[in-house]
Write a protein that holds these residues in place. Structure first.
Motif, PDB file in Angstrom:
ATOM      1  N   MET A   8       1.074  -1.173  -0.004  1.00  0.00           N
ATOM      2  CA  MET A   8      -0.127  -0.163  -0.049  1.00  0.00           C
ATOM      3  C   MET A   8       1.008   1.277   0.058  1.00  0.00           C
ATOM      4  O   MET A   8       1.989   1.187   0.281  1.00  0.00           O
ATOM      5  N   ASP A   9       0.345   2.415  -0.271  1.00  0.00           N
ATOM      6  CA  ASP A   9       1.119   3.584  -0.562  1.00  0.00           C
ATOM      7  C   ASP A   9       0.964   4.154   0.863  1.00  0.00           C
ATOM      8  O   ASP A   9       0.285   3.962   1.812  1.00  0.00           O
ATOM      9  N   SER A  10       2.135   5.170   1.030  1.00  0.00           N
ATOM     10  CA  SER A  10       2.500   5.541   2.436  1.00  0.00           C
ATOM     11  C   SER A  10       1.874   6.947   2.480  1.00  0.00           C
ATOM     12  O   SER A  10       2.100   7.753   3.627  1.00  0.00           O
ATOM     13  N   ASP A  11       0.926   7.590   1.391  1.00  0.00           N
ATOM     14  CA  ASP A  11       0.546   8.840   1.541  1.00  0.00           C
ATOM     15  C   ASP A  11      -0.748   8.855   2.029  1.00  0.00           C
ATOM     16  O   ASP A  11      -1.667   9.938   1.912  1.00  0.00           O
ATOM     17  N   LEU A  12      -1.283   7.869   2.821  1.00  0.00           N
ATOM     18  CA  LEU A  12      -2.509   8.018   3.339  1.00  0.00           C
ATOM     19  C   LEU A  12      -3.770   7.934   2.221  1.00  0.00           C
ATOM     20  O   LEU A  12      -5.017   8.096   2.608  1.00  0.00           O
ATOM     21  N   GLN A  13      -3.434   7.458   1.217  1.00  0.00           N
ATOM     22  CA  GLN A  13      -4.405   7.531   0.201  1.00  0.00           C
ATOM     23  C   GLN A  13      -5.228   6.105   0.081  1.00  0.00           C
ATOM     24  O   GLN A  13      -6.107   6.024  -0.382  1.00  0.00           O
ATOM     25  N   HIS A  14      -4.471   5.187   0.647  1.00  0.00           N
ATOM     26  CA  HIS A  14      -4.882   3.840   0.846  1.00  0.00           C
ATOM     27  C   HIS A  14      -5.326   3.443   2.287  1.00  0.00           C
ATOM     28  O   HIS A  14      -4.329   3.331   2.944  1.00  0.00           O
ATOM     29  N   SER A  51      -8.450  11.895  -0.920  1.00  0.00           N
ATOM     30  CA  SER A  51      -7.591  13.138  -1.527  1.00  0.00           C
ATOM     31  C   SER A  51      -6.313  13.248  -0.651  1.00  0.00           C
ATOM     32  O   SER A  51      -5.995  12.739   0.559  1.00  0.00           O
ATOM     33  N   ARG A  52      -5.147  14.006  -1.372  1.00  0.00           N
ATOM     34  CA  ARG A  52      -4.015  13.882  -0.877  1.00  0.00           C
ATOM     35  C   ARG A  52      -4.031  14.523   0.547  1.00  0.00           C
ATOM     36  O   ARG A  52      -4.552  15.684   0.797  1.00  0.00           O
ATOM     37  N   GLN A  53      -3.210  13.909   1.643  1.00  0.00           N
ATOM     38  CA  GLN A  53      -2.968  14.713   2.669  1.00  0.00           C
ATOM     39  C   GLN A  53      -2.098  16.103   2.891  1.00  0.00           C
ATOM     40  O   GLN A  53      -2.233  17.011   3.120  1.00  0.00           O
TER      41      GLN A  53
END
Ligand code: UDP
Ligand code: MG
Length: 321
Positions: A97-103, A202-204
């Protein structure tokens, strides 16, 4: 009491310093709920971040013994980070999973439930993408292109947020192709798969790390790696040129022979040269076919993948019957 299963979470990280603490909190919250049946490991791969992602990973690792930190010597890209994760994962089920909180980590639970039902591949599927209009359109078009020219069908709307069974990861770990497009490779492998739907938040913080040039490179890896149609372009061009050239030559020949048409020598030469360019295209195509075959061999993908084998029981001698 049955033995606890192992669950690996692979997190590729590139300049995510602002997201890491939040990600860690929400992940451990989601994973603690499963701690009755699962032992988890978090594999954090720092893909040459320019911010202090790596030092944050180190602090988290000191706090939590379930974390494995991998630090790349420079930025090698998302696919490389995922591959490193798969190589080091020890789980029975492996989630990327992505680490940018999109998942959202809340999806881990429903994904595991699908896996327990027997699906070897569980994709998280976005039902509404919060991307820019341009990115949406290009993604849609790319999928369409890949779908129509390649031998595999990549499911619509899936990202690299997915759960794979140990068997699939063992399989991937044997592949050594360098230009990899994991989403395509996994689709190519077959097996039963299913989906868990989610709304992509959306992106944090800040922008996508996928620059257009990176996206184009991945798009090429996808198309070139899964289709030999680009090779055939030379053949189409060649046949077109030879055909039109021959028609031209025919017209001026008939004109010169029967209708007193006068053509200077260079016009004849140009027409014949034009036809020869077509012949060159054909030769290029033939060359391309050989190279394409070498490429196939070099990729070294297996000819088949066995899902399961039911062995003959040596104690039942069926030959006697
Ligand atoms: N990432 C990476 N290496 C890169 C680019 C991105 O490891 O060269 C990571 C990034 O930290 C994130 C994930 O890959 O966890 C997906 O990146 P991003 O969110 O920028 O992609 P998008 O959401 O636009 O698909
Ligand atoms: Mg993202």
């Amino acid at each position: 009491m049955n033995k606890k299963k192992r669950l690996s979470i692979i997190l590729p990280i590139y300049n995510e310093a602002k997201n890491l603490h939040l990600l860690y909190e929400s992940l451990t919250k989601a994973l603690d709920k499963k701690s009755k049946d699962f032992i988890y490991e978090l594999i954090m791969i720092n893909d040459g971040s320019l911010d202090d992602s790596w030092s944050i990973i180190q602090t988290l690792q000191q706090k939590n013994s379930h974390i494995m930190g991998i630090n790349f010597s420079r930025n090698f890209g998302y696919q490389a980070a995922l591959t490193a994760g798969y190589k080091h994962a020890t789980g029975d089920a492996i989630i990327t999973m992505d680490s940018d909180l999109q998942h959202p980590p809340e999806l881990i639970d429903p994904m595991i439930k699908e896996w327990q039902k027997g699906y070897k591949i569980v994709y998280a599927r976005r039902i509404d993408r919060q991307d820019t209009f341009l990115k949406k359109i290009t993604a849609r078009f790319y999928h369409y292109l890949l779908d129509s020219i390649s031998e595999i069908k990549i499911p619509q709307g899936v990202s690299d947020f997915r759960l794979l069974d140990r068997q699939i990861v063992d399989e991937i770990n044997q592949y050594h192709e360098k230009s990899r497009y994991l989403r395509g490779m996994i689709a190519w492998m077959g097996f039963d798969h299913t989906f868990v739907d989610f709304h992509q938040p959306s992106r944090q913080h800040d922008e996508t790390k996928y620059t257009w040039s990176k996206l184009i490179k991945i798009a090429f890896d996808g198309i070139i790696g899964f289709s030999i149609i680009p090779l055939k372009l030379a053949a189409y061009a060649g046949f077109f040129v030879i055909l039109t050239g021959t028609i031209m030559l025919g017209i001026i020949t008939i004109d010169a022979l029967f209708f007193q048409g006068q053509y200077p020598l260079f016009k004849w030469l140009v027409t014949i040269l034009y036809i020869f360019i077509g012949v060159l295209f054909i030769l290029l195509w033939i060359l391309g076919e050989y190279i394409g075959r070498m490429y196939e061999e070099l990729k070294g993908r297996p000819l088949f993948i066995i899902k399961e084998i039911k062995k003959i029981d040596p104690y039942i001698n069926s030959w006697d019957r």
